[in-house]
Design a protein around this motif. Structure first.
Motif, PDB file in Angstrom:
ATOM      1  N   ASP A  83       0.677  -1.132   0.155  1.00 21.99           N
ATOM      2  CA  ASP A  83       0.378  -0.585   0.287  1.00 21.99           C
ATOM      3  C   ASP A  83       0.728   1.527   0.248  1.00 21.99           C
ATOM      4  O   ASP A  83       0.707   2.306  -0.583  1.00 21.99           O
ATOM      5  CB  ASP A  83      -0.992  -0.250   0.763  1.00 21.99           C
ATOM      6  N   ASP A  84       1.913   1.313   0.519  1.00 24.09           N
ATOM      7  CA  ASP A  84       2.671   2.354   0.887  1.00 24.09           C
ATOM      8  C   ASP A  84       4.480   2.255  -0.280  1.00 24.09           C
ATOM      9  O   ASP A  84       4.897   1.100  -0.377  1.00 24.09           O
ATOM     10  CB  ASP A  84       3.786   2.055   2.614  1.00 24.09           C
ATOM     11  N   VAL A  85       3.773   4.019  -1.370  1.00 24.88           N
ATOM     12  CA  VAL A  85       5.238   3.182  -2.552  1.00 24.88           C
ATOM     13  C   VAL A  85       6.423   3.351  -1.594  1.00 24.88           C
ATOM     14  O   VAL A  85       7.407   2.723  -2.203  1.00 24.88           O
ATOM     15  CB  VAL A  85       4.558   5.046  -2.765  1.00 24.88           C
ATOM     16  N   ALA A  86       6.496   3.515  -0.495  1.00 21.19           N
ATOM     17  CA  ALA A  86       7.912   2.861   0.632  1.00 21.19           C
ATOM     18  C   ALA A  86       8.361   1.981   0.007  1.00 21.19           C
ATOM     19  O   ALA A  86       9.539   1.858   0.424  1.00 21.19           O
ATOM     20  CB  ALA A  86       8.385   4.234   1.235  1.00 21.19           C
ATOM     21  N   GLU A  87       7.359   0.991   0.028  1.00 20.03           N
ATOM     22  CA  GLU A  87       7.964  -0.305   0.858  1.00 20.03           C
ATOM     23  C   GLU A  87       7.957  -1.209  -1.275  1.00 20.03           C
ATOM     24  O   GLU A  87       8.591  -1.544  -1.210  1.00 20.03           O
ATOM     25  CB  GLU A  87       6.872  -0.974   0.814  1.00 20.03           C
ATOM     26  N   LEU A  88       7.645  -0.008  -2.423  1.00 21.56           N
ATOM     27  CA  LEU A  88       8.005  -0.710  -3.516  1.00 21.56           C
ATOM     28  C   LEU A  88       9.247  -1.090  -3.535  1.00 21.56           C
ATOM     29  O   LEU A  88       9.023  -2.001  -4.388  1.00 21.56           O
ATOM     30  CB  LEU A  88       7.582   0.494  -4.625  1.00 21.56           C
ATOM     31  N   ASP A  89      10.626  -0.323  -3.574  1.00 20.73           N
ATOM     32  CA  ASP A  89      11.574  -0.969  -3.984  1.00 20.73           C
ATOM     33  C   ASP A  89      12.315  -2.319  -3.384  1.00 20.73           C
ATOM     34  O   ASP A  89      12.088  -3.358  -4.470  1.00 20.73           O
ATOM     35  CB  ASP A  89      12.833  -0.420  -3.925  1.00 20.73           C
ATOM     36  N   GLY A  90      11.722  -2.437  -1.903  1.00 18.73           N
ATOM     37  CA  GLY A  90      11.569  -3.578  -1.204  1.00 18.73           C
ATOM     38  C   GLY A  90      10.967  -5.207  -1.738  1.00 18.73           C
ATOM     39  O   GLY A  90      11.644  -5.525  -2.398  1.00 18.73           O
ATOM     40  N   TYR A  91       9.572  -4.710  -2.178  1.00 17.12           N
ATOM     41  CA  TYR A  91       8.507  -5.916  -2.617  1.00 17.12           C
ATOM     42  C   TYR A  91       9.385  -6.299  -3.840  1.00 17.12           C
ATOM     43  O   TYR A  91       9.465  -7.706  -4.416  1.00 17.12           O
ATOM     44  CB  TYR A  91       7.145  -5.252  -2.653  1.00 17.12           C
ATOM     45  N   LEU A  92       9.415  -5.284  -4.550  1.00 14.72           N
ATOM     46  CA  LEU A  92      10.038  -5.989  -6.814  1.00 14.72           C
ATOM     47  C   LEU A  92      11.233  -6.233  -5.985  1.00 14.72           C
ATOM     48  O   LEU A  92      11.594  -7.276  -7.026  1.00 14.72           O
ATOM     49  CB  LEU A  92      10.144  -4.506  -7.286  1.00 14.72           C
ATOM     50  N   LEU A  95      10.423  -9.673  -5.149  1.00 13.81           N
ATOM     51  CA  LEU A  95      10.112 -10.402  -6.718  1.00 13.81           C
ATOM     52  C   LEU A  95      10.589 -11.091  -7.787  1.00 13.81           C
ATOM     53  O   LEU A  95      10.543 -12.774  -8.295  1.00 13.81           O
ATOM     54  CB  LEU A  95       8.823  -9.774  -6.951  1.00 13.81           C
ATOM     55  N   VAL A  96      11.741 -10.008  -8.255  1.00 11.30           N
ATOM     56  CA  VAL A  96      12.038 -10.506  -8.617  1.00 11.30           C
ATOM     57  C   VAL A  96      14.062 -11.030  -8.640  1.00 11.30           C
ATOM     58  O   VAL A  96      12.742 -12.297  -9.598  1.00 11.30           O
ATOM     59  CB  VAL A  96      12.866  -9.579  -9.944  1.00 11.30           C
ATOM     60  N   HIS A  97      14.238 -11.121  -7.316  1.00  8.04           N
ATOM     61  CA  HIS A  97      15.375 -12.389  -6.893  1.00  8.04           C
ATOM     62  C   HIS A  97      14.580 -13.654  -6.722  1.00  8.04           C
ATOM     63  O   HIS A  97      15.487 -14.471  -6.263  1.00  8.04           O
ATOM     64  CB  HIS A  97      15.965 -11.550  -5.732  1.00  8.04           C
ATOM     65  N   GLY A  98      13.232 -13.999  -5.782  1.00  8.88           N
ATOM     66  CA  GLY A  98      12.307 -15.410  -5.019  1.00  8.88           C
ATOM     67  C   GLY A  98      12.202 -15.577  -6.733  1.00  8.88           C
ATOM     68  O   GLY A  98      11.347 -17.009  -6.231  1.00  8.88           O
ATOM     69  N   ALA A  99      11.807 -14.909  -8.201  1.00  8.57           N
ATOM     70  CA  ALA A  99      11.582 -15.591  -9.300  1.00  8.57           C
ATOM     71  C   ALA A  99      11.242 -17.043  -9.224  1.00  8.57           C
ATOM     72  O   ALA A  99      12.966 -16.991  -9.707  1.00  8.57           O
ATOM     73  CB  ALA A  99      11.551 -14.528  -9.764  1.00  8.57           C
ATOM     74  N   ALA A 100      10.596 -17.709  -9.971  1.00 13.04           N
ATOM     75  CA  ALA A 100      10.864 -18.749 -10.469  1.00 13.04           C
ATOM     76  C   ALA A 100      11.861 -18.575 -11.839  1.00 13.04           C
ATOM     77  O   ALA A 100      10.933 -18.365 -12.644  1.00 13.04           O
ATOM     78  CB  ALA A 100       9.777 -20.204 -10.163  1.00 13.04           C
ATOM     79  N   LEU A 107       6.214 -12.097 -14.448  1.00 15.22           N
ATOM     80  CA  LEU A 107       5.965 -11.212 -13.184  1.00 15.22           C
ATOM     81  C   LEU A 107       6.163  -9.516 -13.390  1.00 15.22           C
ATOM     82  O   LEU A 107       5.770  -8.532 -12.669  1.00 15.22           O
ATOM     83  CB  LEU A 107       6.956 -12.069 -12.035  1.00 15.22           C
ATOM     84  N   ILE A 108       7.028  -9.509 -14.197  1.00 10.61           N
ATOM     85  CA  ILE A 108       7.627  -8.574 -15.168  1.00 10.61           C
ATOM     86  C   ILE A 108       6.450  -7.707 -15.874  1.00 10.61           C
ATOM     87  O   ILE A 108       6.353  -6.318 -15.173  1.00 10.61           O
ATOM     88  CB  ILE A 108       8.451  -8.557 -15.437  1.00 10.61           C
ATOM     89  N   ASP A 109       5.572  -8.587 -16.113  1.00 11.17           N
ATOM     90  CA  ASP A 109       4.886  -7.741 -17.136  1.00 11.17           C
ATOM     91  C   ASP A 109       3.544  -7.467 -15.965  1.00 11.17           C
ATOM     92  O   ASP A 109       2.093  -5.618 -16.303  1.00 11.17           O
ATOM     93  CB  ASP A 109       3.619  -8.702 -18.004  1.00 11.17           C
ATOM     94  N   LEU A 110       3.416  -8.581 -14.801  1.00  6.88           N
ATOM     95  CA  LEU A 110       1.896  -8.247 -13.823  1.00  6.88           C
ATOM     96  C   LEU A 110       2.571  -6.808 -13.104  1.00  6.88           C
ATOM     97  O   LEU A 110       1.394  -6.070 -12.607  1.00  6.88           O
ATOM     98  CB  LEU A 110       1.833  -9.483 -12.977  1.00  6.88           C
ATOM     99  N   ALA A 111       3.718  -7.181 -13.286  1.00  6.05           N
ATOM    100  CA  ALA A 111       3.910  -6.011 -12.195  1.00  6.05           C
ATOM    101  C   ALA A 111       4.457  -4.669 -12.683  1.00  6.05           C
ATOM    102  O   ALA A 111       3.383  -3.550 -11.618  1.00  6.05           O
ATOM    103  CB  ALA A 111       5.988  -6.280 -11.550  1.00  6.05           C
ATOM    104  N   ASP A 112       4.801  -3.991 -13.718  1.00  3.55           N
ATOM    105  CA  ASP A 112       4.821  -2.935 -14.664  1.00  3.55           C
ATOM    106  C   ASP A 112       2.691  -2.291 -14.506  1.00  3.55           C
ATOM    107  O   ASP A 112       2.428  -1.538 -14.213  1.00  3.55           O
ATOM    108  CB  ASP A 112       5.411  -3.371 -15.980  1.00  3.55           C
ATOM    109  N   ARG A 113       2.219  -3.351 -14.932  1.00  6.28           N
ATOM    110  CA  ARG A 113       0.405  -3.393 -15.232  1.00  6.28           C
ATOM    111  C   ARG A 113      -0.031  -2.635 -13.817  1.00  6.28           C
ATOM    112  O   ARG A 113      -1.034  -1.700 -13.405  1.00  6.28           O
ATOM    113  CB  ARG A 113      -0.117  -4.472 -15.208  1.00  6.28           C
ATOM    114  N   GLU A 114       0.491  -3.520 -12.519  1.00  3.83           N
ATOM    115  CA  GLU A 114      -0.085  -3.099 -11.470  1.00  3.83           C
ATOM    116  C   GLU A 114       0.834  -1.740 -10.829  1.00  3.83           C
ATOM    117  O   GLU A 114      -0.040  -0.824 -10.345  1.00  3.83           O
ATOM    118  CB  GLU A 114       0.021  -4.073 -10.705  1.00  3.83           C
ATOM    119  N   ILE A 115       2.230  -1.688 -11.540  1.00  2.00           N
ATOM    120  CA  ILE A 115       2.544  -0.495 -10.954  1.00  2.00           C
ATOM    121  C   ILE A 115       2.058   0.857 -11.905  1.00  2.00           C
ATOM    122  O   ILE A 115       1.377   1.595 -10.775  1.00  2.00           O
ATOM    123  CB  ILE A 115       4.269   0.282 -11.380  1.00  2.00           C
ATOM    124  N   ARG A 116       1.250   0.734 -12.769  1.00  2.00           N
ATOM    125  CA  ARG A 116       0.884   1.761 -13.553  1.00  2.00           C
ATOM    126  C   ARG A 116      -0.488   2.269 -12.604  1.00  2.00           C
ATOM    127  O   ARG A 116      -0.890   3.002 -12.577  1.00  2.00           O
ATOM    128  CB  ARG A 116       0.845   1.388 -15.080  1.00  2.00           C
TER     129      ARG A 116
END
Length: 133
Positions: A83-92, A95-100, A107-116
């Protein structure tokens, strides 16, 4: 036998994980080791009782436990931004370093869409670039 623990490649999956040998959907993911997915000492891998390769560390491959191959369960990637934009970098970053392996592009496509959608003031390309550093 495959090396059990690979180091230095940036991925948390074990060296013998089926996620390193098979595409997504061609192996199952179990919550943990159990009698339903015994270790095969001949090749060092785990298989379901039906003979399907299985990963027993879902947190390392970034997939929820599910019988993907055994029951043909579709891989559903879910990106739930903080919910907090300050936590976005850590979440991403997590997400990318733990991706299968193989799921990163989805995941990048979904994240891009959700960030927008969630944070229209944020440039999703820059945010995702920071996640990879």
């Amino acid at each position: 036998m495959a090396e059990a623990f690979v180091t230095g490649d940036g991925h948390r999956a074990c060296g013998i994980c089926p996620s390193r040998r098979f595409p997504l959907g061609e192996f199952d993911v179990a919550e943990r080791p159990s009698r339903e997915c015994p270790f095969n000492p001949e090749d060092g891998h785990r298989y379901t009782l039906q003979g399907v390769p299985v990963c027993v560390h879902p947190e390392k491959v970034g997939l929820p436990p599910s019988p993907y191959k055994t029951e043909g369960v579709a891989l559903v990637a879910d990106v739930v931004l903080p919910d907090d934009v300050a936590e976005l970098d850590g979440y991403l970053r997590e997400l990318v370093h733990g991706a299968a392996p193989g799921a990163l592009e989805v995941l990048i496509d979904l994240a891009d869409r959700e960030i927008r959608r969630t944070f229209p003031e944020i440039d999703p390309t820059l945010a995702l670039r920071r996640a990879f550093n």
